[in-house]
Design a protein around this motif. Structure first.
Motif, PDB file in Angstrom:
ATOM      1  N   ALA A 143       0.837  -1.202   0.000  1.00  0.00           N
ATOM      2  CA  ALA A 143       0.000   0.000   0.000  1.00  0.00           C
ATOM      3  C   ALA A 143       0.873   1.255   0.000  1.00  0.00           C
ATOM      4  CB  ALA A 143      -0.932  -0.005   1.205  1.00  0.00           C
ATOM      5  N   PHE A 144       1.920   1.269   0.814  1.00  0.00           N
ATOM      6  CA  PHE A 144       2.832   2.406   0.867  1.00  0.00           C
ATOM      7  C   PHE A 144       3.488   2.632  -0.492  1.00  0.00           C
ATOM      8  CE2 PHE A 144       7.105   4.122   1.497  1.00  0.00           C
ATOM      9  CZ  PHE A 144       6.794   5.313   2.130  1.00  0.00           C
ATOM     10  N   THR A 145       3.939   1.541  -1.126  1.00  0.00           N
ATOM     11  CA  THR A 145       4.572   1.642  -2.438  1.00  0.00           C
ATOM     12  C   THR A 145       3.602   2.192  -3.470  1.00  0.00           C
ATOM     13  OG1 THR A 145       6.061  -0.169  -1.907  1.00  0.00           O
ATOM     14  CG2 THR A 145       5.775   0.337  -4.239  1.00  0.00           C
ATOM     15  N   ALA A 146       2.349   1.744  -3.424  1.00  0.00           N
ATOM     16  CA  ALA A 146       1.352   2.241  -4.378  1.00  0.00           C
ATOM     17  C   ALA A 146       1.142   3.736  -4.217  1.00  0.00           C
ATOM     18  CB  ALA A 146       0.035   1.489  -4.193  1.00  0.00           C
ATOM     19  N   VAL A 147       1.089   4.215  -2.986  1.00  0.00           N
ATOM     20  CA  VAL A 147       0.922   5.647  -2.736  1.00  0.00           C
ATOM     21  C   VAL A 147       2.120   6.411  -3.279  1.00  0.00           C
ATOM     22  CG1 VAL A 147       0.868   7.420  -0.922  1.00  0.00           C
ATOM     23  CG2 VAL A 147      -0.611   5.412  -0.770  1.00  0.00           C
ATOM     24  N   GLU A 148       3.314   5.934  -3.012  1.00  0.00           N
ATOM     25  CA  GLU A 148       4.519   6.604  -3.503  1.00  0.00           C
ATOM     26  C   GLU A 148       4.557   6.632  -5.026  1.00  0.00           C
ATOM     27  OE1 GLU A 148       7.113   8.265  -1.903  1.00  0.00           O
ATOM     28  OE2 GLU A 148       5.677   8.174  -0.270  1.00  0.00           O
ATOM     29  N   LEU A 149       4.210   5.515  -5.665  1.00  0.00           N
ATOM     30  CA  LEU A 149       4.216   5.479  -7.125  1.00  0.00           C
ATOM     31  C   LEU A 149       3.162   6.415  -7.703  1.00  0.00           C
ATOM     32  CD1 LEU A 149       4.757   1.687  -7.785  1.00  0.00           C
ATOM     33  CD2 LEU A 149       6.350   3.550  -8.268  1.00  0.00           C
ATOM     34  N   ASN A 150       2.000   6.488  -7.065  1.00  0.00           N
ATOM     35  CA  ASN A 150       0.959   7.395  -7.542  1.00  0.00           C
ATOM     36  C   ASN A 150       1.365   8.854  -7.376  1.00  0.00           C
ATOM     37  OD1 ASN A 150      -0.810   5.401  -8.371  1.00  0.00           O
ATOM     38  ND2 ASN A 150      -1.807   5.288  -6.387  1.00  0.00           N
ATOM     39  N   ASP A 151       2.192   9.125  -6.385  1.00  0.00           N
ATOM     40  CA  ASP A 151       2.625  10.499  -6.113  1.00  0.00           C
ATOM     41  C   ASP A 151       3.847  10.896  -6.944  1.00  0.00           C
ATOM     42  OD1 ASP A 151       2.236  12.918  -4.751  1.00  0.00           O
ATOM     43  OD2 ASP A 151       3.768  12.396  -3.271  1.00  0.00           O
ATOM     44  N   ALA A 152       4.474   9.923  -7.565  1.00  0.00           N
ATOM     45  CA  ALA A 152       5.677  10.207  -8.350  1.00  0.00           C
ATOM     46  C   ALA A 152       5.336  11.123  -9.513  1.00  0.00           C
ATOM     47  CB  ALA A 152       6.280   8.918  -8.868  1.00  0.00           C
ATOM     48  N   CYS A 153       6.235  11.982  -9.837  1.00  0.00           N
ATOM     49  CA  CYS A 153       5.920  12.957 -10.869  1.00  0.00           C
ATOM     50  C   CYS A 153       6.850  12.910 -12.062  1.00  0.00           C
ATOM     51  CB  CYS A 153       5.899  14.342 -10.264  1.00  0.00           C
ATOM     52  SG  CYS A 153       7.397  14.708  -9.356  1.00  0.00           S
ATOM     53  N   CYS A 154       8.084  12.579 -11.870  1.00  0.00           N
ATOM     54  CA  CYS A 154       9.006  12.559 -12.992  1.00  0.00           C
ATOM     55  C   CYS A 154      10.131  11.562 -12.723  1.00  0.00           C
ATOM     56  CB  CYS A 154       9.581  13.947 -13.267  1.00  0.00           C
ATOM     57  SG  CYS A 154      10.543  14.660 -11.921  1.00  0.00           S
ATOM     58  N   GLU A 155      10.768  11.142 -13.767  1.00  0.00           N
ATOM     59  CA  GLU A 155      11.857  10.166 -13.646  1.00  0.00           C
ATOM     60  C   GLU A 155      13.012  10.714 -12.820  1.00  0.00           C
ATOM     61  OE1 GLU A 155      13.751   6.555 -14.098  1.00  0.00           O
ATOM     62  OE2 GLU A 155      11.699   7.079 -14.643  1.00  0.00           O
TER      63      GLU A 155
END
Length: 58
Positions: A22-34
């Motif tokens: 769940a934490f990883t999913a939140v971080e990936l959803n919040d990611a903005c650029c490479e």
């Protein structure tokens, strides 16, 4: 046959795994650029719309 402590440890491990996913999913959803990912949350690409909106816990 599983002992009660073994079953308890399996439930604990499963709960920690769900939390990590769940934490990883939140971080990936919040990611903005490479660049944000490859700089460990330190820098954004010039045209990044989330530039300055979040920081990394890294």
């Amino acid at each position: 046959m599983s002992t009660p402590s073994h079953a308890r440890e399996q439930r604990r491990t499963a709960r920690l795994d769900r939390t990590a996913r769940a934490f990883t999913a939140v971080e990936l959803n919040d990611a903005c650029c490479e660049r944000w990912w490859t700089s460990l949350g330190w820098d954004h690409e010039p045209g990044c719309g989330q530039r300055g909106r979040h920081t990394s816990a890294a």
